[in-house]
Design a protein around this motif. Structure first.
Motif, mmCIF file in Angstrom:
data_model
loop_
_atom_site.group_PDB
_atom_site.id
_atom_site.type_symbol
_atom_site.label_atom_id
_atom_site.label_comp_id
_atom_site.label_asym_id
_atom_site.label_seq_id
_atom_site.Cartn_x
_atom_site.Cartn_y
_atom_site.Cartn_z
ATOM 1 N N ASP A 127 0.854 -1.187 0.000
ATOM 2 C CA ASP A 127 0.000 0.000 0.000
ATOM 3 C C ASP A 127 0.889 1.236 0.000
ATOM 4 O O ASP A 127 1.662 1.446 0.929
ATOM 5 C CB ASP A 127 -0.884 -0.008 1.253
ATOM 6 N N LEU A 128 0.778 2.044 -1.048
ATOM 7 C CA LEU A 128 1.615 3.244 -1.162
ATOM 8 C C LEU A 128 1.338 4.246 -0.058
ATOM 9 O O LEU A 128 2.174 5.092 0.238
ATOM 10 C CB LEU A 128 1.373 3.933 -2.519
ATOM 11 N N ALA A 129 0.147 4.184 0.555
ATOM 12 C CA ALA A 129 -0.220 5.222 1.519
ATOM 13 C C ALA A 129 -0.051 4.782 2.972
ATOM 14 O O ALA A 129 -0.332 5.550 3.880
ATOM 15 C CB ALA A 129 -1.656 5.679 1.271
ATOM 16 N N PRO A 136 2.043 4.476 6.095
ATOM 17 C CA PRO A 136 3.332 5.060 6.500
ATOM 18 C C PRO A 136 4.364 4.027 6.940
ATOM 19 O O PRO A 136 5.559 4.311 6.932
ATOM 20 C CB PRO A 136 2.963 6.003 7.649
#
Lengths: 349, 349
Positions: B86-88, B90
Motif C-alpha cells: 500500500d503506497l499510503a 506510512p
C-alpha cells in the motif's frame, strides 16, 4: 516443502540466458514461429486445436512474452511513471495512491521512483523511465530546469508536474495555492491577537517554500506589521535544524508568540518543541497530518488535498495521451484552514 | 517564457515515431552507423575529433540510447523492483526508502509499484517488472502462492520477500518476529493487571495478522486466561470496521479493559475510539507511528524497524546478484516494546 524451487540454481553469470524463447515454444508445440507469434499477440488465423497446443507449450516452458521486444516493435507500453520527492514523506502517500488508481483505471501500470530532493537524481530517474518507454510522467520536481525533458515531450511522452511547477519548459502543472494558504493561516494568527509570528519553512529554492514565505509576508504587510529577519527561518526540514530554529525564535530578545510551520515535516518537529515549553505558543501548520486532531491542543492546519492533487495530475496525463489536451495549463487547487485549538491560542504575554 | 517548449505539438497518433535514431545522428555527423554505435557504447576505435562530431550531433538532435534495445542485446539492466502492499501506509515509507538507498549504493535504479493487497495485482506487477528486465525483486507479498515466479527465478531474477514470507516457493524472506512481539505486548498488559484483553487485527489470510493473533493467544494461555471469541476481531483495517470492532468489545456483557491493536492502521483508529470514551482503556499497538509519544497518554507500542527490514532485504538481493548467496534463508528481526503510558493503565473496573 515438496513443491518448492529448492533445486533452482542461481546463475549470475548467465542472467536471462536460459529464458525460453518463442522458438522453444514452436519446437515443443510442433508448429512454426509465425503461429506462436499469432497466438501470443492474439491475432487471427490459428485453429483452436493449434492454439491449445501452443498454449500448453507456453505453460510447460514458462514462456513469457518479452515486453522489451514488444515495446520496440509496437512503440507502446501501458505504463506511466511517477517521480516522487521522498518515499517516506506521508504527504506523498495519498498522492501516489491516487495516481495509481487513475493509472489502473486506464489499464496502465504505475512505476515510481524518488529523487530524494536531488535535481540530478530527478533527471536520471525521469530519463531512465523514458528509456523504459513509459507513456507519460507525473513529476514532483526537485530541480528548476526541465529542458532535459524537451526531446521526450517532443517524442510524445505525456508530462504533468504536480505540487511544484516545471522550470524553463511549458508544461501542465497541478498544485495547491501555497501563497493564499499561507497568507490565510498567518492572518488567522493575527486575528487571534498575534503580532510576533515566526515562519519556519523548507529550503528557499523549493517553490512551495518560497510561495508560503511570500504568503506569510503578505499577511503581515496587510496588517501593517513590520517583518523581522529573526522571525524567518528557511532550510532543510530535518528535525535538528527545525528544532534550533524554533528554539531561537522562542528565546530571543523579542520572542515570537506564534509559529507558522511551512509543511508537515516542520509542524511535527515544532509540536515536539512546544510540548517541552511551559508558555503556550500558538501554531498553525501548512499540510494536515494524521492525528493532528488528537493532540492537545489539536493542531490548526492549512490543509491541502494530496489525493486530489494526484488524481487531477493523473487525469490530465491520460487526457494528454488521449490527444484531448493541447495547451499546457496551470491548475491551482484551494487550501482549507481547519481550526483545532493550537491556532486559536491568544498571545501569552 | 522565451525559452520554453511552447511550440511542442503533442502527437498521440505518432507516439515515439519521431524520436531521433542512430541513423539520424550518423547522417548529421557525417559518419557511419558503426561509428555512432561505438561512441554511444563507449567502445574504442574512434578519433577524438570524430567523437566530438558525434557528440554534437547527439546533443543537437536530442538522441537518447534506447535502453529497451540495449536490454535485449545485453540481457542486463541496472534496476530492481519493489512490490509494495500500500503506497499510503506510512509503515512502508521508511522500508521503501531503505531499499532505495541500498539500490542506489549499488548503482541500481529502484522502481516501485503497489499491489493494494490484491494477489492478482501483485502477480501482474511482479511479472510486468520482470518483463521490463529488472535484475531483482523485493516483494511484500499480498498472495500466498508464488509459483508464478519460478520461471523468473530460474532465469536469474533475484528475489527477496519482506514483511511476509513467500508462499509455496523456497525464497529469501526478511520479517519481524510478529508472534513474539504480540506475545510480549499482550503479556505486558497482563502484567499490568488485565484479564479481559481484546485483539483487533488485519485479515486472517495475511501472515503477520495470523502470527500476531497466535502471539496474543499464547500470552493468554501462558497466563492461564481462557480466550473468548468476542475479544478477537480480524478483518480489513479500514476505520469503519475497526471502530465497530472496538465499540463491540468495549460495550458487550464482559467488556475488555485493554486492547491489543494488530498494526499501525488499527492502532490509530482505536486511539480515536478511546478518545471518545470516559472510562480509561489500556492500549498496546503493534508498529510504532509518528506522534505516538505526544498523545496523552503516550501510546505503548511493539515497534518493528521498517528501515532495517528494507535494508536487510535489499542487501540480500544484491548478495544474490553477486552470486555470494546460494541457499534461501528466513531472517527474523526482533521487535521492541516501548512503554509510553497507554499500555500501563490499570484495569478500570
Amino acid at each position: 516443502m515438496p513443491d518448492t524451487a529448492a533445486g533452482f540454481a542461481r546463475r549470475p553469470e548467465n542472467r536471462y540466458g536460459n529464458r525460453p524463447t518463442m522458438k522453444d515454444v514452436a519446437a515443443r508445440a510442433g508448429v512454426g514461429l509465425k503461429t506462436v507469434s499469432r497466438v501470443v499477440n492474439g491475432e487471427a488465423g490459428v485453429t483452436p486445436d493449434t492454439e491449445r497446443r501452443v498454449q500448453e507449450a507456453i505453460e510447460a516452458l514458462g514462456f513469457r512474452r518479452n515486453d522489451s521486444a514488444r515495446v520496440l516493435r509496437k512503440g507502446r507500453t501501458a505504463s506511466i511513471g511517477l517521480v516522487l520527492e521522498d518515499l517516506a514523506d506521508p504527504f506523498y502517500g495519498p498522492l501516489s495512491r491516487a495516481v495509481e488508481e487513475v493509472s489502473r483505471a486506464h489499464g496502465s501500470l504505475l512505476i515510481n521512483g524518488s529523487s530524494a530532493e536531488d535535481p540530478d537524481r530527478e533527471q536520471e530517474l525521469a530519463l531512465a523511465l523514458c528509456a523504459r518507454r513509459v507513456d507519460g510522467l507525473v513529476i514532483i520536481p526537485a530541480g528548476d530546469d526541465h529542458r532535459y525533458l524537451e526531446p521526450e515531450i517532443r517524442a510524445g511522452v505525456a508530462t504533468v508536474f504536480v505540487d511544484r511547477p516545471a522550470g524553463r519548459i511549458d508544461a501542465d502543472v497541478v498544485l495547491s495555492d501555497s501563497f493564499g494558504g499561507a497568507r490565510d493561516g498567518v492572518a488567522h494568527l493575527i486575528a487571534h491577537g498575534h503580532r510576533r509570528i515566526g515562519f519556519i519553512g523548507d529550503m528557499p529554492r523549493i517553490h512551495t517554500a518560497a510561495e508560503r514565505l511570500r504568503g506569510y509576508r503578505a499577511a503581515l504587510e496587510d496588517a501593517g506589521i513590520p517583518v523581522e529577519d529573526a522571525w524567518m527561518s528557511l532550510g532543510v526540514t530535518d528535525p535538528e535544524r527545525v528544532r534550533r530554529a524554533a528554539e531561537d525564535m522562542l528565546s530571543g530578545p523579542s520572542p515570537v508568540t506564534a509559529v507558522f510551520a511551512g509543511n508537515n515535516r516542520v509542524t511535527v518537529t515544532v509540536v515536539r518543541v512546544l510540548a517541552g515549553h511551559t508558555r503556550p505558543v500558538a501554531l498553525v501548520g501548512f499540510d494536515d497530518f494524521e492525528l493532528a486532531d488528537l493532540l492537545r491542543p489539536g493542531i490548526t492546519v492549512v490543509a491541502q488535498d494530496p489525493a486530489r492533487l494526484g488524481r487531477t495530475a493523473a487525469e490530465r496525463l491520460f487526457q494528454q495521451l488521449d490527444g484531448s489536451l493541447v495547451t499546457p495549463e496551470r491548475i491551482e487547487l484551494p487550501t482549507r484552514l481547519i481550526a483545532r485549538g493550537s491556532g486559536e491560542l491568544p498571545p501569552a504575554d
